[in-house]
Design a protein around this motif. Sequence first.
Motif, short mmCIF file in Angstrom:
data_model
loop_
_atom_site.label_atom_id
_atom_site.label_comp_id
_atom_site.label_asym_id
_atom_site.label_seq_id
_atom_site.Cartn_x
_atom_site.Cartn_y
_atom_site.Cartn_z
N ARG A 364 6.43 15.16 49.83
CA ARG A 364 5.39 15.89 50.56
C ARG A 364 4.34 14.94 51.13
N VAL A 365 3.89 13.99 50.33
CA VAL A 365 2.89 13.01 50.80
C VAL A 365 3.45 12.19 51.95
N ARG A 366 4.70 11.75 51.80
CA ARG A 366 5.32 10.95 52.87
C ARG A 366 5.44 11.74 54.16
N ARG A 367 5.87 12.99 54.07
CA ARG A 367 6.06 13.80 55.28
C ARG A 367 4.73 14.13 55.95
N LEU A 368 3.70 14.41 55.17
CA LEU A 368 2.40 14.73 55.76
C LEU A 368 1.74 13.51 56.39
N ASN A 369 2.14 12.33 55.93
CA ASN A 369 1.60 11.11 56.52
C ASN A 369 2.37 10.66 57.76
N GLU A 370 3.50 11.25 58.01
CA GLU A 370 4.28 10.88 59.19
C GLU A 370 3.69 11.53 60.43
N SER A 371 3.93 10.89 61.55
CA SER A 371 3.33 11.36 62.81
C SER A 371 3.97 12.64 63.32
N ASN A 372 5.22 12.93 62.92
CA ASN A 372 5.89 14.11 63.47
C ASN A 372 5.47 15.40 62.81
N ILE A 373 4.66 15.34 61.72
CA ILE A 373 4.06 16.55 61.17
C ILE A 373 2.56 16.41 61.36
N THR A 374 2.02 17.09 62.36
CA THR A 374 0.60 17.04 62.68
C THR A 374 0.00 18.42 62.48
N PHE A 375 -1.31 18.45 62.52
CA PHE A 375 -1.98 19.74 62.34
C PHE A 375 -1.68 20.68 63.50
N SER A 376 -1.52 20.12 64.69
CA SER A 376 -1.20 20.98 65.84
C SER A 376 0.16 21.65 65.64
N GLU A 377 1.13 20.88 65.07
CA GLU A 377 2.44 21.46 64.81
C GLU A 377 2.37 22.55 63.76
N LEU A 378 1.56 22.28 62.71
CA LEU A 378 1.41 23.28 61.66
C LEU A 378 0.73 24.54 62.19
N GLU A 379 -0.30 24.36 63.05
CA GLU A 379 -0.98 25.52 63.63
C GLU A 379 -0.04 26.33 64.49
N LEU A 380 0.82 25.62 65.27
CA LEU A 380 1.78 26.31 66.11
C LEU A 380 2.75 27.12 65.28
#
Length: 389
Positions: A364-380
Amino acid sequence: MEEKDEKERMIIGGEEDDECIIKEQEIIPTFEDEKEESCVRAEQEKETGSEVENLRKELELYPSVPGLQMNFVGGADLFGYVGIEAVLDQMRMKTMKAGFEFNIMVVGQSGLGKSTLVNTLFKSKISRKSCTPNYEEKICKTVKLHAVSHVIEEKGVKMKLTVVDTPGFGDQINNENCWEPIVKYINEQYEKFLREELNVNRKRRIPDSRVHCCIYFLPATGHRLRPIDVEFMKRLGKMVSIVPVIAKADTLTVEERQEFKEQIRKDLDANGICVYPQEEFDEDPDERLLNHRIRESIPFAVVGTDQEHQVNGNKVLGRKTKWGIIEVENVAHCEFANLRDLLIRSHLQDLKDVTHNILYENYRVRRLNESNITFSELELGNVLTIVRL
């Protein structure tokens, strides 16, 4: 006559004096009594000191919050019975009603008895081979993963058991990268759980398909780990809890089995391979002592069967040979009972805790630190969820 009365008074007076002396001896404490009382006081102070020390250690386990004072109240500090222990019964009742999930993966080349061992572990026909009508054994050209789920109920406790089989692993001439489908599957389950957690309107109970334990089957060669064994466990040792077992251990003598186990432990240490239970995850001295004994027994030399035989008037699970019957649950014959106790009776919840709190948390920490999971993606994703609702 007067002399007789005087003698009687002297005798009575003597008896009274003796009684007084006895009573005085009972009341006046001797040196031995004082010594015994001091020893009792010392023991009580020692016990109180150990209790205080234990409370201090427990206090250190709780995270410190600035501005918050934390004290322990227990034992003689309580005015009476509170009923805190009843929470254990509440947790037990909720677990019995809701049930729980446990997911295991079996990995190894064909013919090592993976399906039979799983059936033996849970004493039911739960393997993919047992559940598929008119099943035909075929060697797959690639590694394909198949998951079969069952709900097992025992004494009112329900468990949803999912067994993930990996047919085709290690069966080819060229087994390069044969572990990649397994790595992909494990990551997909982590990703699925992560997506559910990040939803705005998430479920009260997120379905858990993460692999809690991987049983890795080693062929009973009697030599050492093969390159494919080393490579697989090195790559997956930090993603999932691996429990290695020696399959069909009855093909080895007792001396050969012991030498093989020692050689495997040396190979694991030499290659820096972590298998369950990991030493760095031990939380207290009792757990460390228990897990140390388990680590000394790994890999477990096991034999699986679903056939029952009569031994001394009792029905036992075993394999019948012309030399006798190999009793599966007899620790003098194989270590199946030790494996069962580890997976089900003593460490099942710990396997789930390690998966959720450590292995999944790392993902989870690794994925949240990656650029392909951003807050804009989560909001979408959350907006899409709300629109669907």
